[in-house]
Design a protein around this motif. Structure first.
Motif, PDB file in Angstrom:
ATOM      1  N   TYR A   1       0.846  -1.188   0.000  1.00 43.94           N
ATOM      2  CA  TYR A   1       0.000   0.000   0.000  1.00 43.94           C
ATOM      3  C   TYR A   1       0.887   1.245   0.000  1.00 43.94           C
ATOM      4  N   PRO A   2       0.575   2.259  -0.799  1.00 44.58           N
ATOM      5  CA  PRO A   2       1.392   3.478  -0.775  1.00 44.58           C
ATOM      6  C   PRO A   2       1.125   4.338   0.456  1.00 44.58           C
ATOM      7  N   THR A   3       0.015   4.063   1.149  1.00 44.73           N
ATOM      8  CA  THR A   3      -0.338   4.805   2.368  1.00 44.73           C
ATOM      9  C   THR A   3      -0.636   3.801   3.468  1.00 44.73           C
ATOM     10  N   GLY A   4      -1.040   4.306   4.631  1.00 49.07           N
ATOM     11  CA  GLY A   4      -1.410   3.428   5.737  1.00 49.07           C
ATOM     12  C   GLY A   4      -0.212   2.669   6.269  1.00 49.07           C
ATOM     13  N   SER A   5      -0.351   1.348   6.409  1.00 45.03           N
ATOM     14  CA  SER A   5       0.716   0.521   6.969  1.00 45.03           C
ATOM     15  C   SER A   5       1.858   0.305   5.987  1.00 45.03           C
ATOM     16  N   GLN A   6       1.598   0.518   4.701  1.00 42.40           N
ATOM     17  CA  GLN A   6       2.565   0.255   3.636  1.00 42.40           C
ATOM     18  C   GLN A   6       3.006  -1.214   3.621  1.00 42.40           C
TER      19      GLN A   6
ATOM     20  N   PRO B   1      -7.742   1.996   2.447  1.00 46.44           N
ATOM     21  CA  PRO B   1      -7.393   3.064   1.495  1.00 46.44           C
ATOM     22  C   PRO B   1      -8.594   3.722   0.828  1.00 46.44           C
TER      23      PRO B   1
ATOM     24  N   LYS C   1     -12.744   4.356   4.113  1.00 44.36           N
ATOM     25  CA  LYS C   1     -11.983   4.873   5.249  1.00 44.36           C
ATOM     26  C   LYS C   1     -12.542   4.463   6.614  1.00 44.36           C
TER      27      LYS C   1
ATOM     28  N   GLU D   1      -7.897  -1.418   7.508  1.00 43.28           N
ATOM     29  CA  GLU D   1      -7.073  -1.941   6.430  1.00 43.28           C
ATOM     30  C   GLU D   1      -6.794  -3.426   6.656  1.00 43.28           C
TER      31      GLU D   1
ATOM     32  N   TRP E   1      -2.425   1.913  -8.514  1.00 41.10           N
ATOM     33  CA  TRP E   1      -1.402   1.265  -7.698  1.00 41.10           C
ATOM     34  C   TRP E   1      -1.897  -0.072  -7.142  1.00 41.10           C
TER      35      TRP E   1
END
Length: 763
Positions: free
Chosen positions: A380-385, A446, A449, A453, A516
């Motif tokens: 993921y590009p955001t959050g926990s990645q 993502p 909301k 996740e 992504w």
């Protein structure tokens, strides 16, 4: 029955009598063959727009012709459509096999036709009727379904692509005579009928798109037949419940079913018929002379012919679709596990029946349009990645998961006693390809909301309590309610996965991830416990365990209506996912704002000097005049309403109703086919405007007829001058742009004068 047979729509009064005189019949050969110059139409059927007493002219039956001249005279009304049909055949068939490569969307629809011939199940966002007709064209042409239809690839000698194109182009040919007959039924004068038909015949876009292995010619043909059926039925309203009345009402319903079964764009012309029907029934409701019994019969007839009949045609197309495609194919994963289990060549027959610890499985989401639980080595590009977890609609090794004990239990022993998975067990799901554990934590998903996740984390030795999922059985499609289910069965047991630490449920609800996430479906953990939320239901689809015997799936059956609904929701979900990618420029795409004034065209193939080049571009005269007529119609409507308010009488009895009826068919039909694309988020192309174009053509003919060809103030010379000028403009423009229809050979720079607008990317 006799009481309602005298119902008139275009005069202010109506009566219910039994005599032929009261029904408005006039046995008058002279009235039946009135000259077009006085603006009273083509045949006796249009006398109903005249004042009362001159309506519903029925000509006397003539004796059989004894000479060729008499035959032509008696069948003169059929001569123009026959000639136009022959001209349409030339424009649609001429050099149709000139390009021997896969052109534009032939890469999609030719391939779908191949699946029918091989009987492999596939998935597409469009209903199946058009693609079944593509398969039928291949079957009739002798095609064996072996070609892959890769874009730009040359057709091998064993693929009869020319014959397939010819068969499908026949729908494009049929548009032209249907256009003529529709104009006749709308009461257009001869000159207007000729002009409307010439615009259909000579529009470059309609001609071009009819010449390839595509669905658009079928969509347009059934759109034309639906409007034609509506106009024929309208002209039978004065004799309700007659054979002709029933026939054309049923014809309209069948045509609606066909157009809806080709593409969902057909629902727009369905809405037009629906609005007409609502207005018609509302008018009948206000007729105090109509008995309630007759009024209820009108409702029943329309429900039968315009709702039940189209639905049965639509349903039948899917039933035949399922019957033909009975082999496992590339679209299996879009359907339920039970449906797939009944496909030939499917490996579900090898599934061990009961799931045990150590089994390798795939998990299918049971919500409408659901896919397979999936992960891949992308973060993921955001959050926990951490590693992404998604739902994927195609079979892939990244859909495989291992069922393992939780961290605080004894490690799984592949040689120990078998332990079967049961309701209430807490497990870890290990992604087989990457070895990571399916995981959740209190971070927002993502897209959704409000949900947590879901990711993949750790490995066989690294992990924590956030990897634990509790199995909750919902029911079993074979065994019944939850209390009868002792062990988890593949295919039939519906279960939910509850995250032990967070108390949320694993869910896939058709929210699409960005690029992504490879446009796959988001998987999240929903905090709300809704036992009826089908998007939290999962079942074990594929199941591998060498320590267990194979199961028996011959008794598994998937109900047709469940499969029908499941596929339609999957189609809708995938269609909504066809949104423009902001990271990529689609040079073929266009916006609805560009279509009415023909701002753009579309290159249908490669543009090299050695390639045959086709450019999807409308006839500028047809498109621009159509758009201008739509705007002018609104101005004319406003002026007429103002004049009526001032008590000016511009119309003869019944004439205003007819002018308004034709104007509503054209304007509302165009509106319904155009404005929905302004609200759609999906990617759009110029060919999406082609059904709306038909209604702008009708409006052009209607306004020219009303203001010029039927005008009593203008001379015959003026009318003929306008007609000849308009007809020549349409024909000459088509001839000027004929290269983009029949195919341009050699360097495009050798063809001068095609760039009428700088926005056209021809050169």
């Amino acid at each position: 029955m006799a009481e309602e047979s005298t119902r008139r729509r275009n005069v202010s009064s109506s009566s219910y009598g039994n005599s032929k005189k009261e029904e408005g019949f006039v046995y008058d050969d002279q009235s039946a063959s009135q000259d077009d110059a006085d603006g009273k139409g083509l045949s006796a059927k249009h006398a109903k727009f005249l004042p009362r007493g001159q309506q519903h002219v029925r000509p006397r039956r003539l004796p059989p012709p004894s000479t060729l001249t008499e035959f032509i005279q008696q069948n003169w009304e059929w001569i123009p459509p026959v000639i136009y049909t022959l001209l349409a055949a030339f424009t649609r068939y001429y050099q149709i096999g000139k390009s021997n490569v896969v052109v534009w969307d032939e890469a999609h629809f030719g391939k779908f036709g191949s699946h029918y011939l091989k009987r492999d199940f596939y998935f597409d966002v469009h209903p199946p009727l058009g693609k079944m007709l593509v398969g039928l064209a291949g079957l009739l042409s002798g095609y064996d379904g072996s070609f892959e239809f890769k874009s730009g690839e040359a057709y091998p000698s064993h693929v009869p692509y020319t014959a397939m194109r010819v068969i499908l182009a026949t729908f494009g040919v049929g548009m032209v005579p249907i256009g003529w007959f529709t104009a006749v039924e709308l009461g257009f004068s001869q000159r207007a009928c000729h002009l409307v038909t010439l615009m259909v015949l000579c529009d470059c876009a309609w001609a071009t798109i009819s010449r390839f292995i595509l669905l658009d010619s079928m969509l347009l043909f059934f759109t034309f037949t639906t409007v034609f059926g509506l106009t024929k039925f309208h002209n039978q309203q004065w004799r309700s419940f007659s054979f002709e009345w029933w026939f054309w009402l049923a014809f309209t319903g069948v045509s609606i079913g066909c157009v809806d079964s080709v593409k969902w764009v057909g629902f727009f012309v369905t809405a037009l018929v629906g609005l007409y029907t609502i207005e018609d029934l509302w008018e009948k409701f206000g007729d105090l002379q109509m008995p309630i019994r007759i009024y209820l019969r009108h409702w029943a007839a329309r429900i039968l012919c315009l709702i039940i009949t189209p639905f049965m045609v639509y349903l039948a197309s899917f039933k035949i679709h399922f019957l033909i495609l009975n082999h496992s194919g590339p679209g299996d994963a879009q359907m339920s596990s039970l449906f797939q289990a009944n496909l030939r060549g499917n490996d579900f027959s090898q599934n061990p029946l009961e799931v045990a610890y150590g089994s390798k499985i795939t998990l299918k989401n049971m919500g409408w349009g659901g896919g397979l639980l999936h992960s891949h080595p992308h973060s993921y590009p955001t959050g926990s990645q951490q590693q992404q977890v998604t739902c994927y609609h195609y079979k892939d090794d990244n859909n495989h998961w291992l069922v393992m004990p939780r961290w605080d239990e004894k490690e799984y022993d592949p040689n120990g006693d078998l332990r079967f998975l049961q309701d209430g067990d807490t497990v870890r799901l290990i992604h087989a390809s990457t070895g990571r554990n399916m995981h959740s934590h209190p971070l927002p998903a993502p897209i959704t909301k409000l949900n947590n996740e879901v990711s993949c984390y750790g490995n066989a030795t690294v992990g924590d309590h956030q990897d634990h999922w509790a199995v909750e059985v919902v029911d079993d499609l074979n065994m019944g309610s939850k209390d009868k289910v002792h062990r988890i069965h593949s295919l039939t047991t519906r279960l939910r996965l509850k995250h032990v630490a967070q108390g949320c449920y694993l869910r896939a609800a058709n929210a699409i991830l960005p690029q992504w996430g490879w446009k796959q479906v988001e998987v999240s953990c929903v905090k709300e416990n809704n036992p009826r939320d089908a998007h939290t239901y999962w079942n074990v689809e594929s199941h591998w365990n060498d320590r267990l015997p194979r199961g028996e799936v011959k008794l598994y059956r998937s109900p047709f209506f469940r499969d029908f609904w499941h596929l339609n929701v999957a189609m809708m979900t995938s269609n909504n996912a066809l949104i423009p990618d902001p990271d990529k420029e689609d040079i073929l795409a266009s916006t609805p704002y560009q279509w009415p004034w023909l701002n753009v065209g579309l290159r249908m193939c490669g543009w090299g000097d050695q390639q045959i080049k086709y450019y999807l571009l409308g006839n500028p005269i047809v498109w621009w005049s159509g758009t201008a007529s739509l705007l002018l119609s609104l101005v004319a409507l406003g002026v007429y309403l103002l004049r009526m308010q001032r008590r000016y009488n511009d119309f003869e009895p019944g004439q205003w109703d007819h002018v308004l009826y034709v104007g509503k068919v054209a304007l509302i039909g165009w509106f319904l086919h155009y404005f929905p694309f302004l609200a759609m988020g999906r990617v759009t192309y110029i060919h999406h405007y082609l059904p709306a174009l038909w209604f702008s053509v009708l409006m052009t003919g209607h306004l020219l007829d009303h203001f010029i060809f039927k005008s009593k103030r203008l001379s015959e010379r003026t009318k003929w001058t306008v007609f000849i000028f308009c007809a020549l403009a349409v024909i000459e423009t088509f001839l000027w742009f004929r290269g983009i229809v029949f195919g341009i050979e050699g360097p495009i720079q050798d063809y001068k004068g095609l760039l009428w607008r700088k926005s056209w990317n021809i050169y």
